[in-house]
Design a protein around this motif. Structure first.
Motif, PDB file in Angstrom:
ATOM      1  N   ASP A  66       1.112   8.990  11.008  1.00 36.70           N
ATOM      2  CA  ASP A  66       0.311   7.795  10.751  1.00 36.70           C
ATOM      3  C   ASP A  66       1.243   6.755   9.766  1.00 36.70           C
ATOM      4  O   ASP A  66       1.691   7.054   8.925  1.00 36.70           O
ATOM      5  N   LEU A  67       1.482   5.699  10.563  1.00 36.27           N
ATOM      6  CA  LEU A  67       2.370   4.957   9.887  1.00 36.27           C
ATOM      7  C   LEU A  67       1.960   4.086   8.756  1.00 36.27           C
ATOM      8  O   LEU A  67       2.586   3.419   7.939  1.00 36.27           O
ATOM      9  N   ALA A  68       0.532   4.292   8.335  1.00 36.97           N
ATOM     10  CA  ALA A  68       0.005   3.622   7.064  1.00 36.97           C
ATOM     11  C   ALA A  68       0.474   4.375   5.937  1.00 36.97           C
ATOM     12  O   ALA A  68       0.033   4.079   4.897  1.00 36.97           O
ATOM     13  N   ASP A  69       0.739   5.699   6.282  1.00 29.52           N
ATOM     14  CA  ASP A  69       1.195   6.616   5.203  1.00 29.52           C
ATOM     15  C   ASP A  69       2.982   6.624   5.313  1.00 29.52           C
ATOM     16  O   ASP A  69       3.470   6.901   6.148  1.00 29.52           O
ATOM     17  N   LEU A  92      -0.642  -3.089  13.697  1.00 32.29           N
ATOM     18  CA  LEU A  92      -2.124  -3.202  13.501  1.00 32.29           C
ATOM     19  C   LEU A  92      -2.527  -4.476  12.986  1.00 32.29           C
ATOM     20  O   LEU A  92      -1.889  -5.189  12.466  1.00 32.29           O
ATOM     21  N   TYR A  93      -3.637  -5.040  13.743  1.00 40.98           N
ATOM     22  CA  TYR A  93      -4.083  -6.167  13.667  1.00 40.98           C
ATOM     23  C   TYR A  93      -5.496  -6.305  13.455  1.00 40.98           C
ATOM     24  O   TYR A  93      -6.195  -5.671  13.771  1.00 40.98           O
ATOM     25  N   GLU A  94      -6.093  -6.903  12.173  1.00 36.64           N
ATOM     26  CA  GLU A  94      -7.352  -7.111  11.877  1.00 36.64           C
ATOM     27  C   GLU A  94      -7.627  -8.631  11.628  1.00 36.64           C
ATOM     28  O   GLU A  94      -7.455  -9.087  10.677  1.00 36.64           O
ATOM     29  N   PHE A  95      -7.961  -9.267  12.605  1.00 35.23           N
ATOM     30  CA  PHE A  95      -8.127 -10.607  12.533  1.00 35.23           C
ATOM     31  C   PHE A  95      -9.140 -11.155  11.719  1.00 35.23           C
ATOM     32  O   PHE A  95     -10.534 -11.068  12.466  1.00 35.23           O
ATOM     33  N   ALA A  96      -9.137 -11.629  10.534  1.00 42.69           N
ATOM     34  CA  ALA A  96     -10.373 -12.120   9.706  1.00 42.69           C
ATOM     35  C   ALA A  96      -9.877 -13.350   8.761  1.00 42.69           C
ATOM     36  O   ALA A  96      -8.891 -13.411   8.695  1.00 42.69           O
ATOM     37  N   PRO A  97     -10.886 -14.338   8.596  1.00 42.43           N
ATOM     38  CA  PRO A  97     -10.418 -15.102   7.554  1.00 42.43           C
ATOM     39  C   PRO A  97      -9.983 -14.716   6.367  1.00 42.43           C
ATOM     40  O   PRO A  97     -10.484 -13.432   6.196  1.00 42.43           O
ATOM     41  N   ALA A 104      -7.639  -3.787   1.040  1.00 38.03           N
ATOM     42  CA  ALA A 104      -7.337  -2.598   1.744  1.00 38.03           C
ATOM     43  C   ALA A 104      -6.733  -2.869   3.378  1.00 38.03           C
ATOM     44  O   ALA A 104      -5.951  -2.296   3.682  1.00 38.03           O
ATOM     45  N   SER A 105      -7.426  -3.776   3.740  1.00 36.59           N
ATOM     46  CA  SER A 105      -6.871  -4.427   5.105  1.00 36.59           C
ATOM     47  C   SER A 105      -5.806  -5.082   4.884  1.00 36.59           C
ATOM     48  O   SER A 105      -4.785  -4.717   5.819  1.00 36.59           O
ATOM     49  N   PHE A 106      -5.277  -5.923   4.082  1.00 33.10           N
ATOM     50  CA  PHE A 106      -4.129  -6.500   3.776  1.00 33.10           C
ATOM     51  C   PHE A 106      -3.032  -5.293   3.623  1.00 33.10           C
ATOM     52  O   PHE A 106      -1.941  -5.531   4.298  1.00 33.10           O
ATOM     53  N   ASP A 107      -3.343  -4.364   3.001  1.00 32.22           N
ATOM     54  CA  ASP A 107      -2.346  -3.275   2.602  1.00 32.22           C
ATOM     55  C   ASP A 107      -2.062  -2.371   4.015  1.00 32.22           C
ATOM     56  O   ASP A 107      -0.856  -1.940   4.225  1.00 32.22           O
ATOM     57  N   ARG A 108      -3.105  -2.165   4.876  1.00 35.99           N
ATOM     58  CA  ARG A 108      -2.907  -1.411   5.935  1.00 35.99           C
ATOM     59  C   ARG A 108      -2.043  -2.297   6.842  1.00 35.99           C
ATOM     60  O   ARG A 108      -0.929  -1.526   7.532  1.00 35.99           O
ATOM     61  N   GLN A 109      -2.226  -3.365   7.124  1.00 35.90           N
ATOM     62  CA  GLN A 109      -1.507  -4.300   8.153  1.00 35.90           C
ATOM     63  C   GLN A 109      -0.200  -4.206   7.505  1.00 35.90           C
ATOM     64  O   GLN A 109       0.896  -4.258   8.436  1.00 35.90           O
ATOM     65  N   SER A 110       0.180  -4.527   6.311  1.00 41.34           N
ATOM     66  CA  SER A 110       1.451  -4.742   5.704  1.00 41.34           C
ATOM     67  C   SER A 110       2.125  -3.338   5.921  1.00 41.34           C
ATOM     68  O   SER A 110       3.539  -3.415   6.227  1.00 41.34           O
ATOM     69  N   ALA A 153      -3.144 -12.444   7.240  1.00 39.54           N
ATOM     70  CA  ALA A 153      -2.583 -11.343   6.783  1.00 39.54           C
ATOM     71  C   ALA A 153      -1.682 -10.562   7.936  1.00 39.54           C
ATOM     72  O   ALA A 153      -0.428 -10.001   7.537  1.00 39.54           O
ATOM     73  N   TYR A 154      -2.019 -10.549   9.070  1.00 37.02           N
ATOM     74  CA  TYR A 154      -1.340 -10.167  10.113  1.00 37.02           C
ATOM     75  C   TYR A 154      -0.306 -10.889  10.259  1.00 37.02           C
ATOM     76  O   TYR A 154       0.793 -10.145  10.764  1.00 37.02           O
ATOM     77  N   ALA A 155      -0.126 -12.294  10.566  1.00 38.35           N
ATOM     78  CA  ALA A 155       0.808 -13.125  10.605  1.00 38.35           C
ATOM     79  C   ALA A 155       1.827 -13.059   9.637  1.00 38.35           C
ATOM     80  O   ALA A 155       3.321 -12.814   9.944  1.00 38.35           O
ATOM     81  N   ALA A 156       1.487 -12.742   8.274  1.00 37.83           N
ATOM     82  CA  ALA A 156       2.320 -12.488   7.372  1.00 37.83           C
ATOM     83  C   ALA A 156       3.130 -11.106   7.280  1.00 37.83           C
ATOM     84  O   ALA A 156       4.611 -11.293   7.148  1.00 37.83           O
ATOM     85  N   SER A 157       2.476 -10.200   7.864  1.00 40.44           N
ATOM     86  CA  SER A 157       3.205  -8.800   7.935  1.00 40.44           C
ATOM     87  C   SER A 157       4.063  -9.149   9.075  1.00 40.44           C
ATOM     88  O   SER A 157       5.337  -8.401   9.155  1.00 40.44           O
TER      89      SER A 157
END
Length: 250
Positions: A66-69, A92-97, A104-110, A153-157
């Motif tokens: 698990d690369l989130a860990d 990992l991409y979670e497309f949302a405004p 938590a979403s930001f941290d997962r994607q990063s 967030a995805y784009a920044a990561s």
């Protein structure tokens, strides 16, 4: 699967290898003679892919992580052992405004898109440098340079990962380790189909080619960057987007 001997004798670790672009990359590298260490989260899919590759006469093994860990990411590096090629393809991409993207979403994607490549390079590149050779390829995204109303967030990561590739090229290049990135535009994968559903056709209206890419096309570019044909390419971010026109077509 591509067939060549350009990478015979080398070992490649491919993250995110059980689907989409990562799977195409793993099969392409194996077809060029590399022994492939496959990474993913799904043990069943990973072992099935390893068997497929071995049935084609190549060598493969699977490691679930698990690369989130962070600790699990470092375990992946340790179990992979000495590698000559590292392809950071997992994404990992979670497309949302922005207001709908929580911490938590930001941290997962990063964690998956930026921190995991950072940890894997930190763990594996020194061994490459000691041996005087190696190639690292980052799979970025056109989202890093094509702003849209969603997915910041995805784009920044992904932008962070592409910047890291250029830094690592400077850091490890003198020791014989090349680091490059490929930055794909829209590609038809299981993930994009699941995300867009009945709107999937809009991907084919985003670039000058009039179609989205195929994972196999990105895999060919990654294999080029990983192999000896690109021996003088270091610190490059190669855009593979069909001549992108806009992030979100009307």
């Amino acid at each position: 699967m591509s067939t060549s001997t350009a990478l015979r004798g080398s070992t490649a670790l491919v993250t995110g290898a059980t689907s989409g672009i990562g799977k195409a990359i793993a099969r392409n590298l194996a077809g060029q003679g590399a022994a492939v260490v496959l990474h993913g989260r799904d043990q069943e899919r990973g072992e099935a892919l390893a068997k497929e590759i071995e049935a084609d006469g190549a060598t493969a093994r699977f490691i679930a992580a698990d690369l989130a860990d962070a600790e699990d990411t470092l375990r992946l590096a340790a179990e992979a052992g000495a590698v000559d090629i590292l392809v950071n393809s997992a994404g990992l991409y979670e497309f949302a405004p922005t207001p709908a993207t929580d911490a938590a979403s930001f941290d997962r994607q990063s964690a998956v898109n930026t921190r995991a490549p950072f940890l894997l390079v930190g763990a594996l590149a020194p061994g490459m440098a000691e041996r005087g050779r190696g190639s690292i390829v980052i799979v970025g995204s056109s989202a890093a340079r094509m702003p849209a109303p969603v997915g910041a967030a995805y784009a920044a990561s992904k932008a962070g990962a592409e910047v890291l590739a250029r830094y690592w090229a400077t850091e490890f290049g003198p020791s014989g380790v090349r680091v490059n990135a490929v930055s794909p535009g829209p590609v038809h994968t299981e993930g994009t189909r699941a995300m867009l559903g009945e709107h999937i056709a809009m991907l084919d209206r985003t670039n000058a080619r009039g179609r989205a890419g195929d994972p196999a096309e990105i895999a060919e570019i990654v294999s080029f960057l990983a192999g000896p044909a690109s021996s003088y390419v270091n610190g490059a971010v190669l855009f593979a987007d069909g001549g992108e026109l806009s992030a979100l077509p009307s």
